[in-house]
Scaffold this motif. Structure first.
Motif, PDB file in Angstrom:
ATOM      1  N   GLU A   1      -2.763  11.118   5.041  1.00  0.00           N
ATOM      2  CA  GLU A   1      -4.097  10.509   5.016  1.00  0.00           C
ATOM      3  C   GLU A   1      -4.522  10.180   3.580  1.00  0.00           C
ATOM      4  O   GLU A   1      -5.112   9.123   3.322  1.00  0.00           O
ATOM      5  N   LYS A   2      -4.230  11.082   2.665  1.00  0.00           N
ATOM      6  CA  LYS A   2      -4.594  10.848   1.272  1.00  0.00           C
ATOM      7  C   LYS A   2      -3.774   9.707   0.674  1.00  0.00           C
ATOM      8  O   LYS A   2      -4.265   8.939  -0.157  1.00  0.00           O
ATOM      9  N   LEU A   3      -2.523   9.582   1.087  1.00  0.00           N
ATOM     10  CA  LEU A   3      -1.715   8.439   0.647  1.00  0.00           C
ATOM     11  C   LEU A   3      -2.356   7.131   1.115  1.00  0.00           C
ATOM     12  O   LEU A   3      -2.462   6.168   0.346  1.00  0.00           O
ATOM     13  N   GLN A   4      -2.786   7.105   2.375  1.00  0.00           N
ATOM     14  CA  GLN A   4      -3.431   5.896   2.893  1.00  0.00           C
ATOM     15  C   GLN A   4      -4.700   5.578   2.116  1.00  0.00           C
ATOM     16  O   GLN A   4      -5.006   4.403   1.878  1.00  0.00           O
ATOM     17  N   GLY A   5      -5.420   6.614   1.707  1.00  0.00           N
ATOM     18  CA  GLY A   5      -6.611   6.399   0.897  1.00  0.00           C
ATOM     19  C   GLY A   5      -6.303   5.754  -0.436  1.00  0.00           C
ATOM     20  O   GLY A   5      -7.162   5.101  -1.048  1.00  0.00           O
ATOM     21  N   LYS A   6      -5.067   5.903  -0.886  1.00  0.00           N
ATOM     22  CA  LYS A   6      -4.634   5.276  -2.140  1.00  0.00           C
ATOM     23  C   LYS A   6      -3.875   3.966  -1.887  1.00  0.00           C
ATOM     24  O   LYS A   6      -3.234   3.420  -2.789  1.00  0.00           O
ATOM     25  N   GLY A   7      -3.928   3.486  -0.630  1.00  0.00           N
ATOM     26  CA  GLY A   7      -3.292   2.208  -0.304  1.00  0.00           C
ATOM     27  C   GLY A   7      -1.800   2.300  -0.076  1.00  0.00           C
ATOM     28  O   GLY A   7      -1.079   1.315  -0.261  1.00  0.00           O
TER      29      GLY A   7
END
Length: 390
Positions: free
Chosen positions: A335-341
């Motif tokens: 999820e945090k990776l997705q938050g960074k695109g």
């Protein structure tokens, strides 16, 4: 209790265990940078290893065949679904895999199930690697033969099980060439040596190796310079299209054409897909450039992640599993990776064993050094935030 209530309770259990899954929508071609669910993401989970899925030559070949043959095949290969493009592609695959001939299936999954459910008979035994793909597992379950599981790429355990199974009529060893969750390469030269010693046949699913491994991109057989009895593969990964195949002797392929239910009763892939896949194999055979670029990227990413302190599995393949361990923490990491695109999904049980949850990265020749720098910086910051790395 209604069926909806019963199934909802089962779904709630999946959600509580952190293994609930949802679909994501891609709003463009399969390129590294795209829009997913309305957000810009760099995709690190595609099997488009050589970046061929949106190559102009493949698109042009498909368009020409589409105009001539139409959108669909209209039937199974044995009724109305066979075209000159299916036959041309089978000839191309046989040359690429260095076998007498080949047979197209509508997917690699169907090829595995078709071969394993039709070839071994009652009284035979299948020896299957512990980490083989679900399609191999399902093929074994549908087979009338018994199945023994040997420890992952453990040749001593395989030999022991070959000794144990000498009472069977025939022995079939089946293995992935490159394992999709661990990125390991089956030691095919050792497997074939054992097969000769104990009078067994070797079946290799080369889905993730085709177009990637070997001097000419021919896969695991090309990589080790050996010839298994049957090579199964897919055109949906490095070749960037769709469909599966089995390649081997003319007798084996004739048998499958007459006995593999997933070939006989399945609608054929469209001729346009065959034309595009034929063009992809031309490109793969003609140049090493994309493979060389791909492997340089793999080296950079694995070296840096290990230096950060991550547990990185696998051999030198485009599949890079970064083991986090805890299921919830792995989901949070994704999820945090997705938050960074960055889109690199969490792989959790039952796909992998408990305690082995991971971020599974797949590298493609379409990525850039800038993409890699962005990825590595994200892993560095998130890893520290979640106390995964020092």
């Amino acid at each position: 209790m209604s069926i909806d209530s019963w199934l909802s309770s089962r779904l709630d259990k999946a959600k509580g265990a952190g293994v609930y899954r949802t679909l994501r929508t891609m709003n463009g071609p399969p390129i590294p940078e795209g829009t997913m669910n309305g957000k810009n993401q760099t995709v690190w989970s595609s099997n488009n290893y050589l970046g061929l899925a949106n190559h102009n030559r493949l698109i042009s070949a498909a368009q020409a065949a589409l105009q001539q043959f139409g959108a669909g095949s209209s039937g199974s290969r044995l009724t109305t679904g066979n075209s000159i493009w299916h036959e041309k592609l089978e000839k191309k695959i046989a040359g690429f895999k260095r076998t007498e001939t080949a047979l197209l299936f509508s997917s690699g999954y169907l090829a595995n199930v078709g071969v394993l459910s039709s070839l071994p008979e009652k009284g035979d035994v299948i020896l299957s690697d512990q980490l083989n793909h679900a399609s191999i597992i399902d093929g074994c379950r549908l087979s009338k033969a018994d199945t023994y599981i040997y420890r992952h790429i453990d040749m001593a355990d395989l030999e022991e099980k070959l000794r144990e199974t000498q009472r069977y009529q025939r022995r079939f060893i089946v293995t992935d060439g490159v394992f999709s969750m661990d990125g390991t390469i089956a030691p095919l030269h050792q497997i074939i040596a054992l097969a000769k010693r104990y009078h067994a046949y070797v079946i290799v699913d080369d889905a993730h190796a085709t177009g990637v491994l070997g001097e000419s991109g021919g896969g695991t057989s090309d990589h080790f310079g050996v010839c298994p009895d049957i090579v199964i593969g897919t055109l949906s990964k490095a070749a960037g299209v769709e469909g599966g195949f089995a390649a081997g002797s003319a007798v084996i392929i004739d048998f499958l054409l007459n006995h593999a239910r997933t070939f006989i009763f399945q609608t054929a892939i469209p001729p346009a897909s065959c034309a595009a896949a034929h063009e992809a194999l031309d490109i793969i055979e003609a140049s090493k450039d994309k493979r060389e670029l791909l492997f340089s990227y793999i080296q950079i990413i694995k070296t840096n992640l290990k230096h950060m302190g991550y547990t990185v599995k696998g051999h030198h393949t485009p599949i890079i599993p970064v083991v986090i361990g805890d299921t919830r923490k792995t989901a949070t990491f994704a999820e945090k990776l997705q938050g960074k695109g960055i889109y690199a999904p969490a792989i959790r049980p039952p796909t992998v064993a408990p305690g082995e949850s991971r971020i599974r990265l797949t590298v493609t020749a379409g990525h850039s050094i800038r993409d890699i720098d962005h990825l590595l910086e994200a892993f560095r910051s998130i890893g520290k935030e979640l106390n995964i790395i020092p």
